[in-house]
Enzyme design. Structure first.
Site, PDB file in Angstrom:
ATOM      1  CE  LYS A  89      -4.525   0.884   0.474  1.00  0.00           C
ATOM      2  NZ  LYS A  89      -5.681   0.161  -0.034  1.00  0.00           N
ATOM      3  N   GLY A 104     -19.804   7.308   4.918  1.00  0.00           N
ATOM      4  CA  GLY A 104     -18.847   7.546   3.832  1.00  0.00           C
ATOM      5  C   GLY A 104     -19.484   7.151   2.505  1.00  0.00           C
ATOM      6  N   GLY A 119     -18.534   7.785  -0.728  1.00  0.00           N
ATOM      7  CA  GLY A 119     -17.635   8.073  -1.838  1.00  0.00           C
ATOM      8  C   GLY A 119     -17.841   7.048  -2.936  1.00  0.00           C
ATOM      9  CG  HIS A 120     -14.811   6.635  -5.941  1.00  0.00           C
ATOM     10  ND1 HIS A 120     -13.960   7.492  -5.282  1.00  0.00           N
ATOM     11  CD2 HIS A 120     -14.927   7.106  -7.194  1.00  0.00           C
ATOM     12  CE1 HIS A 120     -13.569   8.439  -6.119  1.00  0.00           C
ATOM     13  NE2 HIS A 120     -14.140   8.235  -7.282  1.00  0.00           N
ATOM     14  CB  VAL A 121     -16.837   1.730  -1.938  1.00  0.00           C
ATOM     15  CG1 VAL A 121     -17.493   0.396  -1.597  1.00  0.00           C
ATOM     16  CG2 VAL A 121     -15.457   1.502  -2.529  1.00  0.00           C
TER      17      VAL A 121
HETATM   18  P1  NAD Z   1     -13.638   7.694  -1.385  1.00  0.00           P
HETATM   19  O1  NAD Z   1     -12.568   8.648  -1.055  1.00  0.00           O
HETATM   20  O2  NAD Z   1     -14.252   7.744  -2.724  1.00  0.00           O
HETATM   21  O3  NAD Z   1     -14.812   7.825  -0.322  1.00  0.00           O
HETATM   22  C1  NAD Z   1     -14.624   7.950   1.041  1.00  0.00           C
HETATM   23  C2  NAD Z   1     -15.734   8.828   1.534  1.00  0.00           C
HETATM   24  O4  NAD Z   1     -15.706   8.858   2.960  1.00  0.00           O
HETATM   25  C3  NAD Z   1     -15.635  10.271   1.045  1.00  0.00           C
HETATM   26  O5  NAD Z   1     -16.865  10.692   0.529  1.00  0.00           O
HETATM   27  C4  NAD Z   1     -15.253  11.043   2.314  1.00  0.00           C
HETATM   28  O6  NAD Z   1     -15.731  12.352   2.304  1.00  0.00           O
HETATM   29  C5  NAD Z   1     -15.909  10.198   3.376  1.00  0.00           C
HETATM   30  N1  NAD Z   1     -15.351  10.340   4.713  1.00  0.00           N
HETATM   31  C6  NAD Z   1     -14.059  10.461   5.099  1.00  0.00           C
HETATM   32  N2  NAD Z   1     -13.978  10.549   6.438  1.00  0.00           N
HETATM   33  C7  NAD Z   1     -15.233  10.480   6.907  1.00  0.00           C
HETATM   34  C8  NAD Z   1     -15.796  10.508   8.198  1.00  0.00           C
HETATM   35  N3  NAD Z   1     -15.041  10.630   9.285  1.00  0.00           N
HETATM   36  N4  NAD Z   1     -17.137  10.414   8.320  1.00  0.00           N
HETATM   37  C9  NAD Z   1     -17.919  10.286   7.226  1.00  0.00           C
HETATM   38  N5  NAD Z   1     -17.452  10.256   5.977  1.00  0.00           N
HETATM   39  C10 NAD Z   1     -16.121  10.355   5.812  1.00  0.00           C
HETATM   40  O7  NAD Z   1     -13.074   6.239  -1.050  1.00  0.00           O
HETATM   41  P2  NAD Z   1     -13.656   4.847  -1.541  1.00  0.00           P
HETATM   42  O8  NAD Z   1     -12.874   4.413  -2.727  1.00  0.00           O
HETATM   43  O9  NAD Z   1     -15.127   4.901  -1.595  1.00  0.00           O
HETATM   44  O10 NAD Z   1     -13.217   3.887  -0.351  1.00  0.00           O
HETATM   45  C11 NAD Z   1     -13.928   3.874   0.884  1.00  0.00           C
HETATM   46  C12 NAD Z   1     -13.259   2.897   1.840  1.00  0.00           C
HETATM   47  O11 NAD Z   1     -13.233   1.593   1.271  1.00  0.00           O
HETATM   48  C13 NAD Z   1     -11.776   3.220   2.130  1.00  0.00           C
HETATM   49  O12 NAD Z   1     -11.478   2.866   3.457  1.00  0.00           O
HETATM   50  C14 NAD Z   1     -11.013   2.337   1.190  1.00  0.00           C
HETATM   51  O13 NAD Z   1      -9.731   2.042   1.656  1.00  0.00           O
HETATM   52  C15 NAD Z   1     -11.906   1.114   1.200  1.00  0.00           C
HETATM   53  N6  NAD Z   1     -11.769   0.310   0.000  1.00  0.00           N
HETATM   54  C16 NAD Z   1     -12.011   0.851  -1.221  1.00  0.00           C
HETATM   55  C17 NAD Z   1     -11.908   0.050  -2.344  1.00  0.00           C
HETATM   56  C18 NAD Z   1     -12.207   0.589  -3.716  1.00  0.00           C
HETATM   57  O14 NAD Z   1     -12.358  -0.213  -4.664  1.00  0.00           O
HETATM   58  N7  NAD Z   1     -12.359   1.891  -3.885  1.00  0.00           N
HETATM   59  C19 NAD Z   1     -11.512  -1.295  -2.236  1.00  0.00           C
HETATM   60  C20 NAD Z   1     -11.303  -1.817  -0.963  1.00  0.00           C
HETATM   61  C21 NAD Z   1     -11.417  -1.004   0.147  1.00  0.00           C
END
Ligand code: NAD
Length: 364
Positions: free
Chosen positions: A90, A190, A192-194
Site C-alpha cells: 500500500k 462515507g 464516496g466511490h464505494v
Molecule cells: P472515497 O474517497 O471515494 O470515499 C470515502 C468517503 O468517505 C468520502 O466521501 C469522504 O468524504 C468520506 N469520509 C471520510 N472521512 C469520513 C468521516 N469521518 N465520516 C464520514 N465520511 C467520511 O473512497 P472509496 O474508494 O469509496 O473507499 C472507501 C473505503 O473503502 C476506504 O477505506 C477504502 O480504503 C476502502 N476500499 C475501497 C476500495 C475501492 O475499490 N475503492 C476497495 C477496498 C477497500
C-alpha cells in the site's frame, strides 16, 4: 492507535515493521512537487505486492506510517483469503488531495513506484482517481485500475461495492436465517466511490438507508439519486440500526463508538475497521454483533484489478466477487464452530494460505 504510541515511545521504524513482519518500507520526498509519501510492502510470498495509493491529510508522519503499515498487511490477507497470487502493499501520499494534488506530484510518485521494479504495483484508494493513475502510468507500468479508455478495468469501486453487498447478505443470512435486506435499517458512513454504489444496491433491495459523509456535496449528490435519510456524525452511533456499514476510513470500531453502537451486523468497505484487532474484534463478539471481516468482503476491487493484470474479464471478476458470499458464510461458520471472533477465523485462513504456498514455492 497503539502503534503511534509505540512509535512516539521511541521505537524505530524497523521495530514497528517487525511487529507484523513487514518486508520493506520506502519513504519518498520531493520538494518541487510537495510529494511526501510512504510505500509499504508487507509480504510478497504469493506474488508482487499490490495495493492502492491513499491521499490523506494526516495529522503527522507517524499517523501516516501507522496507516500504511496496517493497510499493507490487510492487502496481504485480502489477496490470500481471496485466492489471488498477489502480495500485500500500500502507499500513502501525505496531504489534502483537494489542495495539493497535481500532475507533477502524481508523476513524481510514479517514478518512486517504478524504482521498485515491480515489487509493488499501485492502484487507486481514497483521495485518488483514475485520472491520477493515468499520470502515474506515464512514469511506470506498475499500475492497475487504469481507465477503460487506456485498456484498463476502470474504477474498481463498483466491484468492491458488489462484494461488500454480498458479504452483507451473507451476514444477514447467518444472523437472521434469510439474506434479504428488505426493510433493514442500514447506515452507510462515507458515500464516496464505494459507498454510493453500495447505497444503490441497498436501495434497490428495499433497505432503509441512512447516509453520512463529512462532505455536504456528497450527501446532496446521493440524496438526488436515491431515497435515503441523512444522519449526522454526532447521532450516527447512537442510532438504532440493523447494519452499520463503515465505508469511509478505518478504526471506527473503537472504544467510544462501540459503547454507543446498537446494531446486529457490521459490514462495510473501509479497510482496518477494528481500531485494535484483538480488543475490538473480541468486543464486537461479546456484544453479539456479527462482524464481516473487512479485508474479506471488500476484496472485489482487488479481484477486479488482478483480472486486469491477467487480461481483463469483467464477468469473471464479478463472478469471483459474488463468491465472497460463500467465503463469508464459511468464515462465520468457522467462527461459530470454534467460538472465535470472525476476524480471527479470517486471519487464520489467510495466514494458512500464505504459509502453505510459501512452502510450495520453496519446493522443487
Ligand atoms: P472515497 O474517497 O471515494 O470515499 C470515502 C468517503 O468517505 C468520502 O466521501 C469522504 O468524504 C468520506 N469520509 C471520510 N472521512 C469520513 C468521516 N469521518 N465520516 C464520514 N465520511 C467520511 O473512497 P472509496 O474508494 O469509496 O473507499 C472507501 C473505503 O473503502 C476506504 O477505506 C477504502 O480504503 C476502502 N476500499 C475501497 C476500495 C475501492 O475499490 N475503492 C476497495 C477496498 C477497500
Amino acid at each position: 492507535m497503539s502503534d503511534i504510541k509505540d512509535l512516539l515511545q521511541g521505537n524505530s521504524v524497523l521495530q514497528l515493521m517487525s511487529i507484523n513482519n513487514h518486508e520493506q518500507v520506502v519513504f519518498c520526498n520531493d520538494q518541487s512537487t510537495g510529494l511526501k509519501a510512504i510505500i509499504s510492502i508487507h509480504n510478497t510470498v504469493l506474488g508482487p505486492a499490490l495495493g492502492g495509493t491513499r491521499m490523506w491529510a494526516y495529522n503527522n508522519d507517524a499517523e501516516a506510517l501507522n496507516d500504511v503499515l496496517r493497510l499493507s498487511r490487510g492487502m496481504s490477507y485480502k489477496a490470500a483469503i481471496t485466492g489471488l497470487n498477489l502480495g500485500g502493499g500500500k502507499a500513502v501520499i501525505i496531504g489534502d488531495a483537494r489542495k495539493i494534488k497535481s500532475e507533477a506530484l502524481m508523476r513524481r510518485f510514479g517514478k518512486f513506484v517504478n524504482s521498485l521494479a515491480g515489487k509493488y504495483i499501485t492502484a487507486e484508494d481514497v483521495g485518488i482517481n483514475t485520472k491520477d493513475m493515468e499520470y502515474v502510468k506515464m512514469e511506470t507500468d506498475y499500475v492497475s485500475g487504469l481507465p477503460t479508455s487506456m485498456g484498463g478495468s476502470g474504477d474498481p469501486s463498483p466491484v468492491t461495492a458488489y462484494g461488500v453487498y454480498m458479504g452483507m447478505k451473507a451476514a444477514a443470512k447467518t444472523k437472521w436465517g434469510n439474506d434479504s435486506l428488505e426493510g433493514k435499517k442500514v447506515v452507510v458512513q462515507g458515500i464516496g466511490h464505494v459507498g454510493e454504489n453500495l447505497v444503490a444496491y441497498l436501495v434497490k433491495e428495499g433497505a432503509k438507508v441512512y447516509v453520512n459523509d463529512i462532505f455536504e456535496d456528497r450527501v446532496q449528490n446521493i440524496s438526488r439519486q436515491h431515497k435515503v435519510d441523512f444522519v449526522s456524525a454526532e447521532n450516527l452511533f447512537g442510532l438504532d440500526m440493523d447494519i452499520y456499514a463503515p465505508c469511509a476510513l478505518g478504526a471506527t470500531i473503537n472504544d467510544e463508538n462501540l459503547s454507543k453502537l446498537k446494531c446486529a451486523i457490521i459490514a462495510g468497505a473501509a479497510n482496518n475497521q477494528l481500531a485494535d484487532e484483538k480488543i475490538h474484534g473480541e468486543m464486537v463478539k461479546e456484544k453479539g454483533i456479527l462482524y464481516a471481516p473487512d479485508f474479506l468482503i471488500n476484496a472485489g476491487g482487488l479481484i477486479n484489478v488482478y483480472s486486469e493484470l491477467e487480461g481483463y474479464n469483467r464477468e469473471r471478476a464479478m463472478a469471483q466477487t459474488e463468491n465472497i458470499y460463500n467465503t463469508t458464510l464459511n468464515i462465520f461458520k468457522i467462527s461459530a464452530d470454534q467460538n472465535i471472533p470472525t476476524y480471527v477465523a479470517a486471519n487464520k485462513l489467510a495466514e494458512k494460505r500464505i504459509e502453505e504456498i510459501g512452502r510450495v514455492k520453496l519446493s522443487f
